[in-house]
Scaffold this motif. Structure first.
Motif, PDB file in Angstrom:
ATOM      1  N   THR A  91       0.851  -1.188   0.000  1.00 59.17           N
ATOM      2  CA  THR A  91       0.000   0.000   0.000  1.00 59.17           C
ATOM      3  C   THR A  91       0.885   1.236   0.000  1.00 59.17           C
ATOM      4  O   THR A  91       2.102   1.158   0.204  1.00 59.17           O
ATOM      5  CB  THR A  91      -0.913   0.030   1.243  1.00 59.17           C
ATOM      6  OG1 THR A  91      -0.086   0.213   2.400  1.00 59.17           O
ATOM      7  CG2 THR A  91      -1.731  -1.230   1.368  1.00 59.17           C
ATOM      8  N   ARG A  92       0.259   2.358  -0.191  1.00 57.87           N
ATOM      9  CA  ARG A  92       0.975   3.627  -0.211  1.00 57.87           C
ATOM     10  C   ARG A  92       1.770   3.834   1.078  1.00 57.87           C
ATOM     11  O   ARG A  92       2.864   4.386   1.065  1.00 57.87           O
ATOM     12  CB  ARG A  92      -0.050   4.748  -0.423  1.00 57.87           C
ATOM     13  CG  ARG A  92       0.493   6.134  -0.442  1.00 57.87           C
ATOM     14  CD  ARG A  92      -0.581   7.140  -0.800  1.00 57.87           C
ATOM     15  NE  ARG A  92      -1.620   7.288   0.199  1.00 57.87           N
ATOM     16  CZ  ARG A  92      -1.515   8.035   1.298  1.00 57.87           C
ATOM     17  NH1 ARG A  92      -0.401   8.693   1.523  1.00 57.87           N
ATOM     18  NH2 ARG A  92      -2.506   8.141   2.153  1.00 57.87           N
ATOM     19  N   HIS A  93       1.256   3.335   2.202  1.00 55.97           N
ATOM     20  CA  HIS A  93       1.911   3.511   3.497  1.00 55.97           C
ATOM     21  C   HIS A  93       3.089   2.553   3.680  1.00 55.97           C
ATOM     22  O   HIS A  93       3.902   2.749   4.568  1.00 55.97           O
ATOM     23  CB  HIS A  93       0.900   3.333   4.632  1.00 55.97           C
ATOM     24  CG  HIS A  93      -0.213   4.337   4.574  1.00 55.97           C
ATOM     25  ND1 HIS A  93      -0.016   5.672   4.823  1.00 55.97           N
ATOM     26  CD2 HIS A  93      -1.515   4.201   4.263  1.00 55.97           C
ATOM     27  CE1 HIS A  93      -1.157   6.319   4.689  1.00 55.97           C
ATOM     28  NE2 HIS A  93      -2.094   5.448   4.342  1.00 55.97           N
TER      29      HIS A  93
ATOM     30  N   THR B  52       6.122   6.778  -9.206  1.00 56.04           N
ATOM     31  CA  THR B  52       4.880   7.529  -9.053  1.00 56.04           C
ATOM     32  C   THR B  52       4.534   8.173 -10.392  1.00 56.04           C
ATOM     33  O   THR B  52       5.329   8.134 -11.334  1.00 56.04           O
ATOM     34  CB  THR B  52       5.029   8.637  -7.993  1.00 56.04           C
ATOM     35  OG1 THR B  52       5.962   9.608  -8.485  1.00 56.04           O
ATOM     36  CG2 THR B  52       5.485   8.077  -6.650  1.00 56.04           C
ATOM     37  N   ALA B  53       3.383   8.817 -10.443  1.00 56.47           N
ATOM     38  CA  ALA B  53       2.978   9.534 -11.655  1.00 56.47           C
ATOM     39  C   ALA B  53       3.996  10.626 -11.986  1.00 56.47           C
ATOM     40  O   ALA B  53       4.205  10.950 -13.155  1.00 56.47           O
ATOM     41  CB  ALA B  53       1.587  10.142 -11.473  1.00 56.47           C
ATOM     42  N   GLY B  54       4.673  11.158 -10.966  1.00 55.90           N
ATOM     43  CA  GLY B  54       5.697  12.180 -11.173  1.00 55.90           C
ATOM     44  C   GLY B  54       7.082  11.580 -11.366  1.00 55.90           C
ATOM     45  O   GLY B  54       8.081  12.282 -11.287  1.00 55.90           O
ATOM     46  N   ASN B  55       7.165  10.264 -11.587  1.00 51.42           N
ATOM     47  CA  ASN B  55       8.408   9.518 -11.849  1.00 51.42           C
ATOM     48  C   ASN B  55       9.351   9.463 -10.647  1.00 51.42           C
ATOM     49  O   ASN B  55      10.555   9.309 -10.806  1.00 51.42           O
ATOM     50  CB  ASN B  55       9.141  10.073 -13.082  1.00 51.42           C
ATOM     51  CG  ASN B  55      10.055   9.027 -13.700  1.00 51.42           C
ATOM     52  OD1 ASN B  55       9.798   7.832 -13.627  1.00 51.42           O
ATOM     53  ND2 ASN B  55      11.144   9.470 -14.296  1.00 51.42           N
ATOM     54  N   GLN B  56       8.798   9.597  -9.442  1.00 52.12           N
ATOM     55  CA  GLN B  56       9.615   9.464  -8.241  1.00 52.12           C
ATOM     56  C   GLN B  56       9.658   7.997  -7.818  1.00 52.12           C
ATOM     57  O   GLN B  56       8.675   7.269  -7.950  1.00 52.12           O
ATOM     58  CB  GLN B  56       9.039  10.312  -7.105  1.00 52.12           C
ATOM     59  CG  GLN B  56       9.096  11.790  -7.394  1.00 52.12           C
ATOM     60  CD  GLN B  56       8.426  12.592  -6.287  1.00 52.12           C
ATOM     61  OE1 GLN B  56       7.515  12.112  -5.617  1.00 52.12           O
ATOM     62  NE2 GLN B  56       8.888  13.815  -6.114  1.00 52.12           N
TER      63      GLN B  56
END
Length: 164
Positions: free
Chosen positions: A4-6, A39-43
């Motif tokens: 999960t994200r966490h 992530t969507a921001g490529n992180q």
């Protein structure tokens, strides 16, 4: 079901928890030792289980194994969970021979250095490390006289031994 994200760590969090610089983590990723989601921001986002993989790599390095050897072992272990006893045992067995060889080399080095400690190499005619005229260059790179053994398993005499 994936993490999960966490359960995901940023590269900064992973660096702080693992004690490695972010540049080292990126290098480990390029080598295939660890992997990240993007992530969507490529992180980069790393699963918490990545900490276990990093600890494994660092332990491998401490006993003298290469990053390639660590990667080969990690390829046989699950990436998203702790390995089972059977999975870990299968990897550990492959390291035993490698570590035993390393121990033998260190023991040989120790035996050869014992005669040199404190001598200041004042007796070049008996020194196992003496390399007059750079004769060792013909035998290849590396510590040619320190890490060699005769077929019986004992240390070979140095190049000048017995000539004095």
């Amino acid at each position: 079901m994936g993490p999960t994200r966490h359960d995901l760590l940023t590269i900064g969090q992973l660096a702080a928890r693992s004690g490695l610089a972010p540049s080292a983590l990126r290098y480990y990723e390029r080598m295939g030792l660890i992997s990240a989601e993007r992530t969507a921001g490529n992180q980069r986002r790393y699963a918490r289980a990545t900490l276990r993989r990093i600890a494994f790599v660092r332990a491998a390095q401490r006993v003298g194994l290469s990053l390639e050897e660590a990667r080969t072992a990690l390829d046989r272990l699950p990436e998203d969970r702790a390995p089972s006893t059977a999975e870990w045992s299968a990897v550990a067995v492959t390291w035993h021979e490698r570590i035993d060889r390393q121990i033998e080399e260190l023991e040989l080095l120790k035996r050869k250095l014992t005669g040199c400690i404190g001598c200041g190499c004042l007796s070049l005619s008996r020194c196992a490390l003496y390399n007059a005229g750079d004769r060792a260059a013909a035998t290849g790179p590396g510590a040619r006289y320190l890490l060699t053994q005769d077929p019986a398993g004992g240390p070979e005499p140095g190049p000048a031994e017995g000539t004095g």
